[in-house]
Scaffold this motif. Structure first.
Motif, mmCIF file in Angstrom:
data_model
loop_
_atom_site.group_PDB
_atom_site.id
_atom_site.type_symbol
_atom_site.label_atom_id
_atom_site.label_comp_id
_atom_site.label_asym_id
_atom_site.label_seq_id
_atom_site.Cartn_x
_atom_site.Cartn_y
_atom_site.Cartn_z
ATOM 1 N N GLN A 1 0.827 -1.212 0.000
ATOM 2 C CA GLN A 1 0.000 0.000 0.000
ATOM 3 C C GLN A 1 0.861 1.261 0.000
ATOM 4 O OE1 GLN A 1 -3.164 0.494 -0.403
ATOM 5 N NE2 GLN A 1 -4.020 -1.555 -0.199
ATOM 6 N N ASP A 2 1.862 1.297 0.879
ATOM 7 C CA ASP A 2 2.679 2.507 1.026
ATOM 8 C C ASP A 2 3.600 2.748 -0.157
ATOM 9 O OD1 ASP A 2 1.512 2.905 3.479
ATOM 10 O OD2 ASP A 2 3.256 2.251 4.652
ATOM 11 N N ASN A 3 4.175 1.683 -0.704
ATOM 12 C CA ASN A 3 5.217 1.844 -1.714
ATOM 13 C C ASN A 3 4.748 1.673 -3.152
ATOM 14 O OD1 ASN A 3 7.961 1.996 -0.097
ATOM 15 N ND2 ASN A 3 6.692 0.468 0.911
ATOM 16 N N LEU A 4 3.609 1.000 -3.338
ATOM 17 C CA LEU A 4 3.134 0.762 -4.698
ATOM 18 C C LEU A 4 1.790 1.418 -4.984
ATOM 19 C CD1 LEU A 4 4.126 -3.001 -5.170
ATOM 20 C CD2 LEU A 4 5.449 -0.943 -5.737
ATOM 21 N N VAL A 5 0.797 1.180 -4.145
ATOM 22 C CA VAL A 5 -0.543 1.714 -4.411
ATOM 23 C C VAL A 5 -0.586 3.219 -4.211
ATOM 24 C CG1 VAL A 5 -2.977 1.653 -3.736
ATOM 25 C CG2 VAL A 5 -1.654 -0.475 -3.815
ATOM 26 N N LYS A 6 -0.130 3.702 -3.058
ATOM 27 C CA LYS A 6 -0.222 5.135 -2.759
ATOM 28 C C LYS A 6 0.687 5.987 -3.635
ATOM 29 C CE LYS A 6 -1.643 4.481 2.051
ATOM 30 N NZ LYS A 6 -1.266 4.640 3.490
ATOM 31 N N THR A 7 1.723 5.373 -4.179
ATOM 32 C CA THR A 7 2.626 6.103 -5.080
ATOM 33 C C THR A 7 2.179 6.033 -6.537
ATOM 34 O OG1 THR A 7 4.042 4.155 -5.343
ATOM 35 C CG2 THR A 7 4.596 5.697 -3.563
ATOM 36 N N GLY A 8 1.112 5.285 -6.790
ATOM 37 C CA GLY A 8 0.581 5.189 -8.143
ATOM 38 C C GLY A 8 1.265 4.161 -9.018
ATOM 39 N N LYS A 9 2.215 3.418 -8.468
ATOM 40 C CA LYS A 9 2.911 2.400 -9.267
ATOM 41 C C LYS A 9 2.017 1.186 -9.527
ATOM 42 C CE LYS A 9 7.612 3.531 -7.681
ATOM 43 N NZ LYS A 9 7.266 4.650 -6.749
ATOM 44 N N LEU A 10 1.160 0.856 -8.558
ATOM 45 C CA LEU A 10 0.221 -0.264 -8.685
ATOM 46 C C LEU A 10 -1.195 0.273 -8.588
ATOM 47 C CD1 LEU A 10 -0.373 -3.380 -8.707
ATOM 48 C CD2 LEU A 10 -0.287 -3.272 -6.210
ATOM 49 N N ALA A 11 -2.000 -0.007 -9.613
ATOM 50 C CA ALA A 11 -3.396 0.442 -9.590
ATOM 51 C C ALA A 11 -4.133 -0.209 -8.421
ATOM 52 C CB ALA A 11 -4.079 0.084 -10.906
ATOM 53 N N ALA A 12 -4.924 0.572 -7.706
ATOM 54 C CA ALA A 12 -5.632 0.071 -6.522
ATOM 55 C C ALA A 12 -6.486 -1.145 -6.846
ATOM 56 C CB ALA A 12 -6.485 1.174 -5.914
ATOM 57 N N GLU A 13 -7.078 -1.172 -8.038
ATOM 58 C CA GLU A 13 -7.934 -2.300 -8.402
ATOM 59 C C GLU A 13 -7.141 -3.572 -8.705
ATOM 60 O OE1 GLU A 13 -7.612 0.330 -12.193
ATOM 61 O OE2 GLU A 13 -7.751 0.595 -10.003
ATOM 62 N N ASN A 14 -5.820 -3.446 -8.784
ATOM 63 C CA ASN A 14 -4.973 -4.620 -9.019
ATOM 64 C C ASN A 14 -4.338 -5.163 -7.742
ATOM 65 O OD1 ASN A 14 -5.447 -4.819 -11.744
ATOM 66 N ND2 ASN A 14 -3.691 -3.561 -12.326
ATOM 67 N N TYR A 15 -4.783 -4.622 -6.588
ATOM 68 C CA TYR A 15 -4.328 -5.171 -5.320
ATOM 69 C C TYR A 15 -5.482 -5.917 -4.655
ATOM 70 C CZ TYR A 15 -3.057 -5.940 -0.555
ATOM 71 O OH TYR A 15 -2.850 -6.562 0.636
ATOM 72 N N PHE A 16 -5.196 -7.129 -4.139
ATOM 73 C CA PHE A 16 -6.219 -7.988 -3.545
ATOM 74 C C PHE A 16 -5.770 -8.430 -2.154
ATOM 75 C CE2 PHE A 16 -6.420 -8.166 -8.103
ATOM 76 C CZ PHE A 16 -7.769 -8.104 -8.390
ATOM 77 N N SER A 17 -6.618 -8.163 -1.173
ATOM 78 C CA SER A 17 -6.317 -8.462 0.219
ATOM 79 C C SER A 17 -7.121 -9.677 0.675
ATOM 80 C CB SER A 17 -6.652 -7.249 1.093
ATOM 81 O OG SER A 17 -6.345 -7.489 2.440
ATOM 82 N N TYR A 18 -6.441 -10.654 1.269
ATOM 83 C CA TYR A 18 -7.082 -11.903 1.684
ATOM 84 C C TYR A 18 -6.962 -12.096 3.190
ATOM 85 C CZ TYR A 18 -7.217 -13.415 -3.221
ATOM 86 O OH TYR A 18 -7.458 -13.515 -4.569
ATOM 87 N N GLU A 19 -8.062 -12.465 3.830
ATOM 88 C CA GLU A 19 -8.007 -12.767 5.257
ATOM 89 C C GLU A 19 -7.184 -14.023 5.497
ATOM 90 O OE1 GLU A 19 -10.882 -13.919 9.057
ATOM 91 O OE2 GLU A 19 -11.762 -12.993 7.283
ATOM 92 N N ARG A 20 -7.325 -15.004 4.595
ATOM 93 C CA ARG A 20 -6.580 -16.264 4.722
ATOM 94 C C ARG A 20 -5.617 -16.407 3.554
ATOM 95 N NH1 ARG A 20 -8.158 -19.982 8.393
ATOM 96 N NH2 ARG A 20 -7.113 -21.581 7.158
ATOM 97 N N VAL A 21 -4.357 -16.653 3.880
ATOM 98 C CA VAL A 21 -3.332 -16.710 2.851
ATOM 99 C C VAL A 21 -3.472 -17.957 1.988
ATOM 100 C CG1 VAL A 21 -1.548 -17.899 4.193
ATOM 101 C CG2 VAL A 21 -0.884 -16.215 2.479
ATOM 102 N N ASP A 22 -4.065 -19.029 2.521
ATOM 103 C CA ASP A 22 -4.250 -20.225 1.699
ATOM 104 C C ASP A 22 -5.244 -19.962 0.564
ATOM 105 O OD1 ASP A 22 -6.267 -19.981 3.578
ATOM 106 O OD2 ASP A 22 -6.174 -22.050 4.275
ATOM 107 N N ASN A 23 -6.238 -19.107 0.816
ATOM 108 C CA ASN A 23 -7.172 -18.734 -0.250
ATOM 109 C C ASN A 23 -6.476 -17.904 -1.320
ATOM 110 O OD1 ASN A 23 -9.309 -20.032 1.021
ATOM 111 N ND2 ASN A 23 -9.975 -18.203 2.111
ATOM 112 N N ALA A 24 -5.559 -17.057 -0.895
ATOM 113 C CA ALA A 24 -4.790 -16.262 -1.856
ATOM 114 C C ALA A 24 -3.942 -17.161 -2.747
ATOM 115 C CB ALA A 24 -3.902 -15.265 -1.111
#
Length: 250
Positions: free
Chosen positions: A147-170
């Protein structure tokens, strides 16, 4: 006479309850992160962290009760005093230190980036993932770094980041091609790669802020002191190293 006996019996039960109130520590974890914390076929909590916290319990003379929670709810569990301790491959950070207190470090870590086994994605730096669909676990240092280094700086589009409660699902979504890259700690990355036919594109310390520590409710200095002494003792007698070797930690 019966009333007096009944009163004495109740008093005795109450005194017993108070005497035993402090003999157990309730430990919160997120049991989806092998080889650190997970459940076996019987539902028992197993893994490096689970063995370690039980060893700490033995050192300080406490029984250990482990409860499974979402990783992003663990700190709140401490703040609300639903649990006494957190062990979940958690790294201390300035933001977390405002809410809870941390033990000394018990394990230094590396991070990893997971991709599909047949992927042609080439990653030399974590910044290289900015052009892909990226996942991490909710509430982790890895998520904050993204979030701090890619999304907020505009390097990674927010819609291309996915947050998972369980890492096995990711990991399953990486395997299915729904996301391209999963950013997690290296030791569980190795386990997840084997289980889900994935591969590790990069192992790095570029995003690591600290080693792993246990957390306690802020201000619980007595318990924290006991835990720190136990960790030092387990380091000194070689028990911690044996656990690391048992689980083949990096």
């Amino acid at each position: 006479m019966k009333q007096i006996f009944g009163f004495l019996l109740m008093l005795g039960l109450c005194m017993t309850s108070v005497a035993n109130a402090g003999d157990t520590i309730v430990v919160g974890t997120s049991a989806d992160y092998p080889p650190y914390e997970f459940t076996d076929a019987t539902g028992a909590f197993v893994g490096f962290d689970m063995d370690l916290v039980r060893a700490i319990g033995d050192k300080i003379g406490k029984k250990v009760k482990i409860v499974d929670m979402g990783f992003d709810t663990l700190i709140a569990g401490l703040q609300n005093k639903k649990i006494d301790v957190v062990i979940a491959a958690m790294q201390a950070s300035d933001e977390r230190r405002k809410k809870v207190d941390f033990s000394i470090t018990y394990h230094d870590i590396k991070d990893a980036l997971l991709v599909k086994a047949d992927s042609d994605i080439q990653i030399k730096s974590v910044y290289d993932i900015a052009g892909y669909k990226v996942a991490s676990q909710t509430g982790t240092i890895q998520e904050k770094w993204i979030q701090d280094n890619l999304v907020k700086t505009g390097k990674l589009a927010a819609e291309n980041y996915f947050s998972y409660e369980r890492v096995d699902n990711a990991a399953m979504d990486v395997k299915a091609g729904r996301v391209d890259v999963l950013h997690i700690i290296a030791d569980p990355a190795i386990s997840l790669a084997e289980k889900n036919s994935l591969k590790i594109a990069l192992i790095t310390t570029e995003t690591v802020s600290a080693g792993q520590s246990l957390a306690v409710t802020k201000g619980n200095t007595a318990l924290l002191s006991e835990i720190n002494k136990a960790i030092e003792a387990l380091k000194a007698d070689g028990s911690l190293k044996k656990l690391m070797d048992k689980y083949k930690l990096l």
